[in-house]
Write an enzyme that holds these catalytic residues in place. Structure first.
Site, short mmCIF file in Angstrom:
data_model
loop_
_atom_site.label_atom_id
_atom_site.label_comp_id
_atom_site.label_asym_id
_atom_site.label_seq_id
_atom_site.Cartn_x
_atom_site.Cartn_y
_atom_site.Cartn_z
N HIS A 69 0.84 -1.21 0.00
CA HIS A 69 0.00 0.00 0.00
C HIS A 69 0.86 1.25 0.00
CE1 HIS A 69 1.17 -0.60 4.17
NE2 HIS A 69 1.13 0.72 4.25
N THR A 71 0.77 4.63 2.02
CA THR A 71 0.14 5.29 3.16
C THR A 71 -0.14 6.76 2.83
OG1 THR A 71 1.45 3.89 4.64
CG2 THR A 71 0.40 5.82 5.64
N HIS A 155 4.98 6.60 -1.44
CA HIS A 155 5.73 5.38 -1.78
C HIS A 155 4.97 4.14 -1.32
CE1 HIS A 155 6.48 6.03 2.45
NE2 HIS A 155 6.67 4.72 2.53
N THR A 157 6.08 0.68 0.57
CA THR A 157 7.17 -0.08 1.19
C THR A 157 7.11 -1.51 0.66
OG1 THR A 157 7.14 1.25 3.21
CG2 THR A 157 8.12 -0.94 3.38
#
Ligand code: A2P
Length: 224
Positions: A69, A71, A155, A157
């Site tokens: 995902h 965030t 971004h 992760t």
């Protein structure tokens, strides 16, 4: 009795749909394999292992975090500052459950984190909290962060080294972007099929993708 406040989630974000998640996991693992075999990477291996003679298997080095995902707001169930205000915004409420396309434009690899850089559209930026690019980072530790465009921290992760928290990926990305804007230009080490690979010092690598990768995602909250 007072009406109970609805609980805040751990965080909000865009979640890659499962088919895309699998595809991204495979293709990014392929990239790690490639990086691992490059002479340029081997030259700086001690930044990952602490020992120039030691080898590293990057696929094992990074522990994958699921679900993948991007965030937007980290609420920490109400403990993080600004979470309540974020959750109360109409655009946030209206967007929950809606689909969007995230554009992945680059990949970062550092001794701490492995992540995908996301370029947000103006519409997606409406869900990006003000100040999120700096949140949790003492400005003194990251000079230059103010000069980056809003949304720079966006971004996904993809993995963290043992003992490293996912929040580090955004900080590593910002650090790399600040270096790119600075006087000292990165050393371009290799033109790969996927794009241009640069070395930024201290074990930091950036791959600018030749073609952005579009990922179908759904905006939603997440709680454990
Ligand atoms: P990221 O967005 O870089 O992946 P955790 O698993 O540590 O509880 O974190 C849950 C998610 O929230 C992760 O995706 C993580 O990082 C993000 N996150 C954790 N702490 C913060 C923070 N202080 N600021 C912004 N995002 C955070």
């Amino acid at each position: 009795a007072q009406p109970k406040e609805p609980a805040l989630p751990l965080f909000y974000g865009w979640f890659l749909i499962s088919e895309v998640e699998e595809k991204i996991k495979c293709s990014t693992m392929e990239f790690l394999k490639t990086l691992d075999t490059l002479e340029a990477f081997k030259k700086h291996i001690s930044e990952f292992t602490g020992d120039a003679d030691k080898e590293v298997d990057l696929e094992q080095y990074f522990q994958t975090k699921a679900p993948l995902h991007c965030t937007t707001e980290f609420c920490d169930y109400g403990k993080a500052e600004g979470g309540k205000e974020y959750a109360e915004q109409q655009v946030v409420k209206d967007s929950c459950g809606t689909g969007t396309e995230l554009s992945v434009v680059g990949l970062i690899v550092t001794p701490r984190t492995f992540g995908a850089r996301v370029s947000l559209t103006p519409e997606q930026l409406l869900l990006w909290p003000t100040g999120a690019d700096k949140l949790g980072i003492p400005p003194a530790d990251l000079p230059g962060v103010e000069a980056l465009p809003v949304g720079s921290r966006a971004h996904v992760t993809l993995g963290c080294a043992a003992g490293v928290e996912a929040v580090q990926t955004g900080i590593d990305l910002l650090e790399i972007l600040i270096l790119q804007q600075g006087e000292e230009k990165a050393v371009t080490v290799e033109e790969l099929e996927l794009g241009t690979l640069s070395y930024m010092g201290q074990g930091r690598w950036y791959l600018a993708l030749r073609e952005p990768v579009t990922c179908d995602a759904t905006f939603s909250s997440f709680s454990e």
